[in-house]
Enzyme design. Structure first.
Site, short mmCIF file in Angstrom:
data_model
loop_
_atom_site.label_atom_id
_atom_site.label_comp_id
_atom_site.label_asym_id
_atom_site.label_seq_id
_atom_site.Cartn_x
_atom_site.Cartn_y
_atom_site.Cartn_z
CB THR A 161 51.50 0.50 -57.24
OG1 THR A 161 51.85 -0.86 -57.53
CG2 THR A 161 52.78 1.31 -57.08
CE LYS A 214 55.27 -1.48 -58.12
NZ LYS A 214 55.05 -2.56 -59.04
CE LYS A 227 49.86 3.87 -59.40
NZ LYS A 227 48.89 2.78 -59.25
P1 NAD Z 1 43.11 -1.90 -63.67
O1 NAD Z 1 42.68 -0.51 -63.97
O2 NAD Z 1 43.09 -2.92 -64.74
O3 NAD Z 1 42.26 -2.47 -62.43
C1 NAD Z 1 41.79 -1.68 -61.37
C2 NAD Z 1 40.33 -2.07 -61.17
O4 NAD Z 1 39.81 -1.37 -60.02
C3 NAD Z 1 39.43 -1.67 -62.35
O5 NAD Z 1 38.80 -2.83 -62.88
C4 NAD Z 1 38.44 -0.68 -61.74
O6 NAD Z 1 37.16 -0.77 -62.31
C5 NAD Z 1 38.44 -1.11 -60.29
N1 NAD Z 1 37.97 -0.09 -59.35
C6 NAD Z 1 38.29 1.22 -59.29
N2 NAD Z 1 37.67 1.80 -58.25
C7 NAD Z 1 36.93 0.83 -57.65
C8 NAD Z 1 36.06 0.80 -56.53
N3 NAD Z 1 35.81 1.89 -55.79
N4 NAD Z 1 35.48 -0.37 -56.19
C9 NAD Z 1 35.72 -1.48 -56.92
N5 NAD Z 1 36.54 -1.52 -58.01
C10 NAD Z 1 37.12 -0.37 -58.35
O7 NAD Z 1 44.58 -1.77 -63.05
P2 NAD Z 1 45.64 -2.94 -62.87
O8 NAD Z 1 46.58 -2.96 -64.01
O9 NAD Z 1 44.94 -4.18 -62.44
O10 NAD Z 1 46.50 -2.35 -61.65
C11 NAD Z 1 46.00 -2.37 -60.32
C12 NAD Z 1 47.08 -1.88 -59.40
O11 NAD Z 1 48.22 -2.72 -59.54
C13 NAD Z 1 47.55 -0.45 -59.69
O12 NAD Z 1 47.80 0.19 -58.47
C14 NAD Z 1 48.82 -0.66 -60.49
O13 NAD Z 1 49.73 0.41 -60.36
C15 NAD Z 1 49.36 -1.92 -59.86
N6 NAD Z 1 50.23 -2.70 -60.72
C16 NAD Z 1 49.87 -2.95 -62.02
C17 NAD Z 1 50.72 -3.72 -62.81
C18 NAD Z 1 50.37 -4.04 -64.24
O14 NAD Z 1 51.24 -4.54 -64.96
N7 NAD Z 1 49.14 -3.80 -64.70
C19 NAD Z 1 51.90 -4.21 -62.28
C20 NAD Z 1 52.22 -3.98 -60.94
C21 NAD Z 1 51.37 -3.21 -60.17
#
Ligand code: NAD
Length: 317
Positions: free
Chosen positions: A99, A174, A249
């Site tokens: 997102t 979204k 966010k």
């Molecule tokens: P998260 O922080 O658990 O996962 C993100 C991952 O990206 C982390 O493990 C981090 O180490 C990795 N990362 C960061 N930079 C990196 C790079 N350069 N190379 C490789 N890996 C890298 O976050 P999440 O909850 O999984 O959310 C991910 C996305 O999904 C976000 O944009 C969030 O807004 C969206 N989202 C999350 C949810 C939720 O409920 N958690 C729901 C809908 C959307």
């Protein structure tokens, strides 16, 4: 492996990306994954993801590169500065499920196309529960042909995919949806707080509003007071659910887009402000419905009048 099996580079294997990648493995795809956090990468490997040594390595032999990262800067940095777009084979499909800002999504799309790749933005709704159960909803921006190509992969990770328009349209859908949700949760919470001050029980207000014109998801599924909807986070001390920082966010992204376009979304901006304050304080680890407590100006007393649930479950984001 059958003819529909794809090789997928999956970058960002966190709370969402980890289970999404695991579901692609379960569907028979070859998934080469990377995350900057070694423990996260190891957990994905335990689910059948082949661990790469870098994002570039994960992309080099992929048919499709999926990113599931925290913010637009992470996506753009990988695309532009870390060489992802030059490492992949020409014509590789880049599917960003993070997102991110609509403007960043459009920039990512343009950068991919300029590098000879194809691109879709495909943010999700459904939360970690949906990622694990493969019941996510995808909101997709990009060309129809690429959407059609991605559909089998989206079907392995979710149960619905809506093609919303050109590049960036998925992110636009979204943040607009979540702006409705953020505003409506505040509206429902304020109504309960006002009702309390007028001596109205939570159950009475719920019974009226859930079958009248006040009906909405924030009330009937994620009801912010304990009692009327037993499955709502209010009944488990506002444990998420959909965490308040994620709502903050998404409302911040909506506010950015509104300001950039000069669109007067007054309630959207106010909701962004209220959620930013809540997420930075008492709501740092709470469900977004817990904002009711700050609107009341204290801790929620138990006002509910016995459990009842005539709502359908689900997680919005
Ligand atoms: P998260 O922080 O658990 O996962 C993100 C991952 O990206 C982390 O493990 C981090 O180490 C990795 N990362 C960061 N930079 C990196 C790079 N350069 N190379 C490789 N890996 C890298 O976050 P999440 O909850 O999984 O959310 C991910 C996305 O999904 C976000 O944009 C969030 O807004 C969206 N989202 C999350 C949810 C939720 O409920 N958690 C729901 C809908 C959307």
């Amino acid at each position: 492996m059958n003819a529909d099996t794809r090789t997928i580079g999956f970058i960002g294997l966190g709370h969402m990306g980890g289970p999404m990648a695991a579901n692609l493995v379960k569907a028979g795809h070859r998934v080469i994954g990377f995350d900057v956090v070694p423990d996260v990468l190891a957990a994905a490997a335990g689910a059948g993801v082949e661990a790469a040594g870098s994002a570039v390595e994960a992309a080099t032999t992929a048919d499709v590169v999926i990113t599931m990262l925290p913010a637009g800067r992470h996506v753009l940095d990988l695309y532009r500065n870390e060489g992802l777009l030059t490492a992949a084979r020409p014509g590789t499909l880049f599917l960003d499920c993070s997102t991110i800002d609509v403007a960043d999504a459009r920039s990512a799309h343009e950068a991919a196309v300029a590098a000879g790749m194809r691109a879709l933005d495909a943010p999700v709704s459904g939360g970690v529960v949906g990622a694990e159960a493969a019941t996510l909803t995808f909101m997709v921006g990009g060309a129809q042909a690429e959407f059609a190509e991605a559909e089998p992969l989206l079907a392995a990770m979710g149960r619905k995919a809506v093609h919303c328009g050109a590049g960036g349209a998925g992110q636009a859908a979204k943040i607009c949806n979540n702006m409705i949700l953020g505003i409506s949760m505040i509206a429902v919470s304020e109504a309960f707080v006002l009702g309390e001050s007028l001596g109205l029980s939570h159950q009475a207000l719920f019974d009226v509003a859930s079958t009248a014109s006040g009906q909405c998801w924030a009330l009937t599924v994620n009801c912010p007071v304990p009692g009327p909807v037993p499955a709502s986070p209010a009944n488990r001390d506002y444990l998420p659910g959909f965490a308040a920082p994620l709502m903050a966010k998404d409302l911040g992204l909506a506010a950015n887009a509104a300001r950039a376009g000069g669109v007067p979304v007054e309630l959207g901006l106010k909701a962004a402000e209220l959620y930013a304050a809540y997420a930075a304080g008492a709501g740092a680890e709470a469900d977004f419905s817990g904002i009711l407590q700050t609107l009341r100006g204290g801790t929620a007393p138990e006002h509910g009048s016995g459990p009842r649930n005539d709502a359908k479950g689900g997680t919005p984001s």
